[in-house]
Design a protein around this motif. Structure first.
Motif, PDB file in Angstrom:
ATOM      1  N   VAL A  45    -107.782 -38.075   3.072  1.00  0.00           N
ATOM      2  CA  VAL A  45    -108.444 -39.225   3.003  1.00  0.00           C
ATOM      3  C   VAL A  45    -109.512 -39.187   1.609  1.00  0.00           C
ATOM      4  O   VAL A  45    -110.565 -38.343   1.927  1.00  0.00           O
ATOM      5  CB  VAL A  45    -108.959 -39.841   4.136  1.00  0.00           C
ATOM      6  N   ASP A  46    -109.501 -39.878   0.628  1.00  0.00           N
ATOM      7  CA  ASP A  46    -110.585 -39.951  -0.222  1.00  0.00           C
ATOM      8  C   ASP A  46    -111.565 -41.199  -0.016  1.00  0.00           C
ATOM      9  O   ASP A  46    -111.121 -42.220  -0.196  1.00  0.00           O
ATOM     10  CB  ASP A  46    -109.878 -39.826  -1.726  1.00  0.00           C
ATOM     11  N   LEU A  47    -112.751 -40.876   0.086  1.00  0.00           N
ATOM     12  CA  LEU A  47    -113.705 -42.051   0.385  1.00  0.00           C
ATOM     13  C   LEU A  47    -114.023 -42.839  -0.917  1.00  0.00           C
ATOM     14  O   LEU A  47    -114.595 -43.716  -0.902  1.00  0.00           O
ATOM     15  CB  LEU A  47    -114.856 -41.422   1.165  1.00  0.00           C
ATOM     16  N   HIS A  48    -113.634 -42.174  -2.053  1.00  0.00           N
ATOM     17  CA  HIS A  48    -114.431 -42.526  -3.373  1.00  0.00           C
ATOM     18  C   HIS A  48    -113.416 -42.352  -4.516  1.00  0.00           C
ATOM     19  O   HIS A  48    -113.430 -41.504  -5.300  1.00  0.00           O
ATOM     20  CB  HIS A  48    -115.411 -41.536  -3.469  1.00  0.00           C
ATOM     21  N   ALA A  49    -112.448 -43.336  -4.712  1.00  0.00           N
ATOM     22  CA  ALA A  49    -111.661 -43.172  -5.984  1.00  0.00           C
ATOM     23  C   ALA A  49    -111.745 -44.607  -6.717  1.00  0.00           C
ATOM     24  O   ALA A  49    -111.761 -45.765  -6.241  1.00  0.00           O
ATOM     25  CB  ALA A  49    -110.219 -43.188  -5.328  1.00  0.00           C
ATOM     26  N   HIS A  50    -112.005 -44.272  -8.171  1.00  0.00           N
ATOM     27  CA  HIS A  50    -112.150 -45.526  -8.993  1.00  0.00           C
ATOM     28  C   HIS A  50    -110.652 -45.789  -9.482  1.00  0.00           C
ATOM     29  O   HIS A  50    -110.156 -44.974 -10.431  1.00  0.00           O
ATOM     30  CB  HIS A  50    -112.982 -45.162 -10.061  1.00  0.00           C
ATOM     31  N   LEU A  51    -109.859 -46.735  -9.156  1.00  0.00           N
ATOM     32  CA  LEU A  51    -108.629 -47.059  -9.499  1.00  0.00           C
ATOM     33  C   LEU A  51    -108.671 -48.081 -10.741  1.00  0.00           C
ATOM     34  O   LEU A  51    -107.490 -48.243 -11.183  1.00  0.00           O
ATOM     35  CB  LEU A  51    -107.831 -47.425  -8.413  1.00  0.00           C
ATOM     36  N   LEU A  87    -123.171 -41.508  -0.737  1.00  0.00           N
ATOM     37  CA  LEU A  87    -122.103 -41.282  -1.906  1.00  0.00           C
ATOM     38  C   LEU A  87    -122.588 -39.946  -2.743  1.00  0.00           C
ATOM     39  O   LEU A  87    -123.671 -39.916  -2.944  1.00  0.00           O
ATOM     40  CB  LEU A  87    -121.639 -42.244  -2.823  1.00  0.00           C
ATOM     41  N   HIS A  88    -121.475 -39.216  -3.072  1.00  0.00           N
ATOM     42  CA  HIS A  88    -121.779 -38.038  -3.985  1.00  0.00           C
ATOM     43  C   HIS A  88    -123.226 -37.400  -3.909  1.00  0.00           C
ATOM     44  O   HIS A  88    -123.959 -37.502  -5.007  1.00  0.00           O
ATOM     45  CB  HIS A  88    -121.192 -38.241  -5.580  1.00  0.00           C
ATOM     46  N   CYS A  89    -123.340 -36.777  -2.843  1.00  0.00           N
ATOM     47  CA  CYS A  89    -124.930 -36.097  -2.752  1.00  0.00           C
ATOM     48  C   CYS A  89    -124.615 -34.939  -3.888  1.00  0.00           C
ATOM     49  O   CYS A  89    -123.494 -34.401  -4.056  1.00  0.00           O
ATOM     50  CB  CYS A  89    -124.931 -35.503  -1.381  1.00  0.00           C
ATOM     51  N   SER A  90    -125.812 -34.587  -4.505  1.00  0.00           N
ATOM     52  CA  SER A  90    -125.832 -33.865  -5.489  1.00  0.00           C
ATOM     53  C   SER A  90    -127.145 -32.837  -5.667  1.00  0.00           C
ATOM     54  O   SER A  90    -127.112 -31.960  -6.388  1.00  0.00           O
ATOM     55  CB  SER A  90    -125.686 -34.451  -6.791  1.00  0.00           C
ATOM     56  N   ALA A  91    -128.237 -33.413  -4.834  1.00  0.00           N
ATOM     57  CA  ALA A  91    -129.302 -32.677  -5.049  1.00  0.00           C
ATOM     58  C   ALA A  91    -129.881 -31.793  -3.888  1.00  0.00           C
ATOM     59  O   ALA A  91    -129.487 -32.334  -2.665  1.00  0.00           O
ATOM     60  CB  ALA A  91    -130.560 -33.446  -5.202  1.00  0.00           C
ATOM     61  N   ALA A 130    -122.372 -38.122   4.859  1.00  0.00           N
ATOM     62  CA  ALA A 130    -122.539 -38.082   3.385  1.00  0.00           C
ATOM     63  C   ALA A 130    -121.256 -37.314   3.008  1.00  0.00           C
ATOM     64  O   ALA A 130    -120.713 -36.693   3.831  1.00  0.00           O
ATOM     65  CB  ALA A 130    -123.961 -36.955   3.336  1.00  0.00           C
ATOM     66  N   GLU A 131    -121.084 -37.677   1.819  1.00  0.00           N
ATOM     67  CA  GLU A 131    -120.040 -37.015   1.184  1.00  0.00           C
ATOM     68  C   GLU A 131    -120.559 -36.198  -0.294  1.00  0.00           C
ATOM     69  O   GLU A 131    -121.665 -36.372  -0.589  1.00  0.00           O
ATOM     70  CB  GLU A 131    -119.052 -37.776   0.493  1.00  0.00           C
ATOM     71  N   VAL A 132    -119.792 -35.199  -0.577  1.00  0.00           N
ATOM     72  CA  VAL A 132    -120.082 -34.396  -1.979  1.00  0.00           C
ATOM     73  C   VAL A 132    -118.794 -34.428  -2.723  1.00  0.00           C
ATOM     74  O   VAL A 132    -117.657 -34.434  -2.024  1.00  0.00           O
ATOM     75  CB  VAL A 132    -120.378 -32.985  -1.710  1.00  0.00           C
ATOM     76  N   ALA A 139    -118.123 -34.754   4.277  1.00  0.00           N
ATOM     77  CA  ALA A 139    -116.737 -35.073   3.696  1.00  0.00           C
ATOM     78  C   ALA A 139    -116.860 -34.749   2.137  1.00  0.00           C
ATOM     79  O   ALA A 139    -117.976 -34.550   1.689  1.00  0.00           O
ATOM     80  CB  ALA A 139    -116.514 -36.728   3.895  1.00  0.00           C
ATOM     81  N   ILE A 140    -115.874 -34.155   1.757  1.00  0.00           N
ATOM     82  CA  ILE A 140    -115.662 -34.106   0.082  1.00  0.00           C
ATOM     83  C   ILE A 140    -114.707 -35.304  -0.139  1.00  0.00           C
ATOM     84  O   ILE A 140    -113.764 -35.765   0.426  1.00  0.00           O
ATOM     85  CB  ILE A 140    -114.823 -32.811   0.055  1.00  0.00           C
ATOM     86  N   ALA A 141    -115.536 -36.005  -1.148  1.00  0.00           N
ATOM     87  CA  ALA A 141    -114.646 -37.089  -1.966  1.00  0.00           C
ATOM     88  C   ALA A 141    -114.493 -36.861  -3.477  1.00  0.00           C
ATOM     89  O   ALA A 141    -115.378 -36.353  -3.928  1.00  0.00           O
ATOM     90  CB  ALA A 141    -115.623 -38.222  -1.455  1.00  0.00           C
ATOM     91  N   THR A 142    -113.605 -37.602  -4.129  1.00  0.00           N
ATOM     92  CA  THR A 142    -113.397 -37.144  -5.341  1.00  0.00           C
ATOM     93  C   THR A 142    -114.162 -37.645  -6.422  1.00  0.00           C
ATOM     94  O   THR A 142    -114.658 -37.241  -7.454  1.00  0.00           O
ATOM     95  CB  THR A 142    -111.767 -37.365  -5.738  1.00  0.00           C
TER      96      THR A 142
END
Lengths: 312, 445
Positions: B69-75, B243-247, B266-268, B313-316
């Motif tokens: 399951v991807d929480l984060h896709a730009h279609l 969304l997309h935690c990075s720091a 949170a997702e990364v 979660a891991i999201a793309t």
């Protein structure tokens, strides 16, 4: 030095490579002093200046250098970016290359644009200034100017680079070149005009110009790049001049033989006083003259190899 | 071409037998075959005999897990069909082992309107894998007025986000969090980058940006928003998803919020777990993403936080762009990279194979945890692999070595740094609603 196809930055050049350019430039400096300041070294070659950011001085300097080497020149200019024009940079470059081009001199408001272009074309690419990143021929001409003025190398020479280092491609190339040649570089600026993680640069850092002045052999004054976002990072500009401007009073406190340099264009009364810019310490005009000789050396080295030339 | 409208892809009359694999779901791992009839899992047991007429999917040496399951896709549909469509994006998802995608609402027009959301949801029901539209938090993603959250909720929307833009106004964020408390299962998902601090930056602000002269987006642009948001969540309640935690700094803030009992997830992205800002030294805009690739310490903190469960979660953040937009200098190219077709393989190659995550941790982060966050457990996503559950299943061969070439891409965009790179582990089959949409690495629809 053989095998060098492009000049994209001072990054990647070691001391011998830099000195090679400077030695060649010295030979061309001599050519420029002749009655007919022109050699046939690049006859039949075509050099295009692709300037996608406003600039007159650097473009004219490159075109003069190309003509002094008997190369043909073409000029492509556009205000703003390729995006603003609606054409991709790749399309622009392929169109120009299709005209038959041996070297592309690129000035672009975005860092790395010449590097991208170098990956797309067979022609030699010279970085004529990319965003905040590098301006390698400026650094070479500054080194050349100093070497001529000092009559020796730059070893131990104390160079203070004053002002808007954060936004400056001149500083990024200059620090690398000066330190590679053995100079001791100090960056002198308010914290907001210093680059992030400045401790990773090969330079000392201070916020206090007055404390540093008497130590300097060279005061290298940068332009405050109000068109990038320097204005937002500073209090009113008169305060900048009061703290970091190279005023007549400050120039008077420098060592007797210390010199003043500026990459231009200067904002008189903001970075440097007119009397200092035009005064006996100033090497500003020497820098401009050196620019042609250095750019001849660069074009000659990239294009003058027998491998590609009809008559080189 | 779009197929004629139909309510939902079903597999009436089809019998599948997934034979020879190891099942892994939230309940654990076991050797088992899986029988699927009419879209539903009917038997899960070792040594099943396939009934006559059943189609056998070879799962030897492979994991059989609940569909990813991807929480984060730009279609990109509507408005950006030159980059991706719902159909091509869902096909990319199916090839990557996803049975469900949450489609980000930064389309043109944006998903802030019931009619647009309904159209995307309808297209998603006939796509190769299931597509669930997220809705905007604010009208036009402008960050000032709330979108019709309740109307969108009634259409099935559970994730609300202005992704691509930060909900920078704390008052607006507060209102969204408070309002969605009345919408069970709804979550406000934040793109945490302070617009004033990220300013005109194009890569992580650090030693590399300093050297390259590329204006930076500092880590504090993320952490300052996360810190503020978590304070707001503490005051309002409501569910908040980062969304997309990075720091690295965000991880400590998340942990503290979790310890305080806040409903925070949170997702990364795979790329933030694998790549760093040094990649930008090529000036290749393939490496330009928002938030930016950061330093090795940040990257390692992301992996550690996944292993510790602080990041769920891991999201793309699958973000297709047509090739022409990447034929530009770094600073002028749009941010984003593809992710759907390579996510699990990249995670496997760089995190599981070296032992930094267990297989079960990786599958949890890519399947049942995101399914729970997006409210998709009720739709049958995220398992468990058990009789009576809808058959959304992914079969993953952990030994396969392969490269994704440009000719293997499902959509028109090719902006992936993982193209033509050898990866370990490959999705073999994907079953969505009982239909085998990917068989032996080939999309069947």
């Amino acid at each position: 030095m053989t095998g060098m196809r492009h000049l994209l930055g001072i990054t990647g050049l070691d001391r011998p490579a830099i000195e090679c350019y400077l030695d060649d430039a010295a030979a061309f400096w001599e050519v420029l002093g002749r009655d007919i300041p022109k050699v046939p070294a690049l006859r039949g070659r075509t050099v295009v200046t692709l300037f996608l950011e406003d600039s007159t001085r650097t473009r004219l300097s490159f075109e003069t250098a190309a003509r002094r080497l008997s190369a043909d020149t073409m000029s492509f200019q556009a205000r703003g970016s390729s995006v603003a024009k609606g054409e991709s940079l790749l399309d622009t470059v392929r169109t120009i290359e299709a005209l038959g081009v041996d070297a592309l001199v690129v000035r672009h408001p975005a860092a790395g644009a010449p590097h991208r272009i170098a990956g797309w074309v067979d022609a030699a690419v010279v970085n004529g200034g990319d965003g905040r990143h590098e301006h390698p021929t400026q650094a070479l001409l500054d080194c050349f100017t100093l070497r001529r003025h000092l009559g020796t190398g730059l070893d131990g020479c104390r160079i203070g680079i004053i002002g808007d280092v954060a936004h400056s491609r001149v500083a990024r190339s200059g620090v690398r070149a000066f330190s590679a040649l053995g100079a001791e570089v100090t960056l002198i600026a308010p914290p907001t005009l210093l680059p992030e993680r400045v401790e990773t640069w090969p330079a000392r850092v201070t916020h206090d110009l007055d404390a540093e002045l008497a130590e300097l052999d060279v005061a290298y004054v940068l332009r405050v790049q109000r068109e990038r976002d320097a204005a937002r990072r500073l209090p009113p500009l008169h305060e900048y001049y009061a703290r970091y401007g190279l005023t007549e009073a400050r120039a008077a406190r420098m060592k007797p033989h210390a010199v003043v340099m500026h990459p231009g264009p200067m904002i008189r009364g903001l970075e440097v006083a007119t009397t200092v810019a035009d005064g006996p310490r100033s090497l500003v005009r020497d820098q401009v003259r050196a620019g042609v000789a250095v750019r001849m050396a660069v074009l000659f080295r990239l294009l003058g190899s027998p491998a590609g030339g009809d008559d080189a | 071409m779009p197929e004629p409208p139909q309510p939902e892809a079903t597999a009436a009359g089809t019998v599948l037998c997934l034979r020879g694999g190891t099942v892994c779901d939230a309940t654990g791992e076991r050797r088992a075959d899986v029988l699927v009839r009419d879209g539903t899992i009917t038997e899960v047991a070792d040594g099943l005999t396939p009934p006559p007429g059943a189609r056998v999917l070879d799962c030897d040496g492979a994991w059989v897990v609940p569909g990813l399951v991807d929480l984060h896709a730009h279609l990109r549909e509507p408005g950006g069909e030159d980059a991706e469509t719902i159909e091509t994006g869902a096909r990319a998802g199916a090839l990557g082992g996803f049975s469900a995608l949450v489609a980000m609402p930064n389309t043109s027009p944006p998903l802030d309107d019931p009619a647009v959301v309904a159209a995307v949801a309808a297209a998603g029901r006939r796509a190769p894998c299931r597509v669930y539209p997220a809705g905007c938090v604010t009208r036009g993603r402008a960050g000032t007025e709330l979108a019709p959250l309740g109307e969108l909720y009634d259409l099935g929307v559970r994730v609300f986000t202005d992704d691509g833009a930060c909900v920078a106004d704390a008052g607006v964020l507060r209102a969204a969090l408070e309002y969605t408390r009345a919408l069970p299962g709804a979550v406000v998902a934040q793109h945490a980058e302070d617009p004033a601090l990220a300013a005109d930056g194009h890569m992580h602000e650090g030693a590399w940006s300093s050297r390259l002269g590329i204006p930076g987006r500092p880590a504090v642009a993320e952490t300052a928003v996360v810190a503020r948001d978590l304070e707001v969540v503490g005051h309002t309640g409501g569910r908040y998803h980062l969304l997309h935690c990075s720091a690295a700094g965000s991880v400590a803030l998340l942990r503290a919020a979790r310890d305080a009992g806040l409903a925070v997830t949170a997702e990364v992205t795979p790329h933030h777990c694998v790549l760093t800002d040094e990649c930008c030294a090529t000036f290749d805009p393939l490496y330009k993403v928002h938030p930016p690739l950061r330093e090795p310490g940040d990257r390692d903190a992301m992996v550690a936080a996944l292993a510790a469960g602080v990041i769920d979660a891991i999201a793309t953040d699958h973000a297709p762009h047509p090739p022409v937009t990447k034929e530009r200098p770094f600073e002028e190219a749009p941010p984003g990279m593809l992710g759907l077709q390579t996510a699990l393989a990249v995670v496997w190659t760089h995190l599981v194979a070296p032992g930094r995550l267990t297989p079960a941790q990786a599958f949890a982060a890519l399947s049942w945890r995101p399914a729970a966050i997006a409210g998709l457990t009720a739709e049958g996503h995220g398992g468990p692999v058990a009789p009576g559950r809808p058959a959304h299943l992914t079969v993953f061969d952990p030994q396969a070595r392969w490269r994704l070439g440009a000719d293997g891409l499902a959509g028109p965009s090719a902006n992936s740094p993982f193209l033509d790179v050898e990866l370990t582990g490959r999705v073999r089959h994907t079953v969505v609603g009982g239909e085998a949409v990917v068989v032996d690495h080939e999309a069947r629809r």
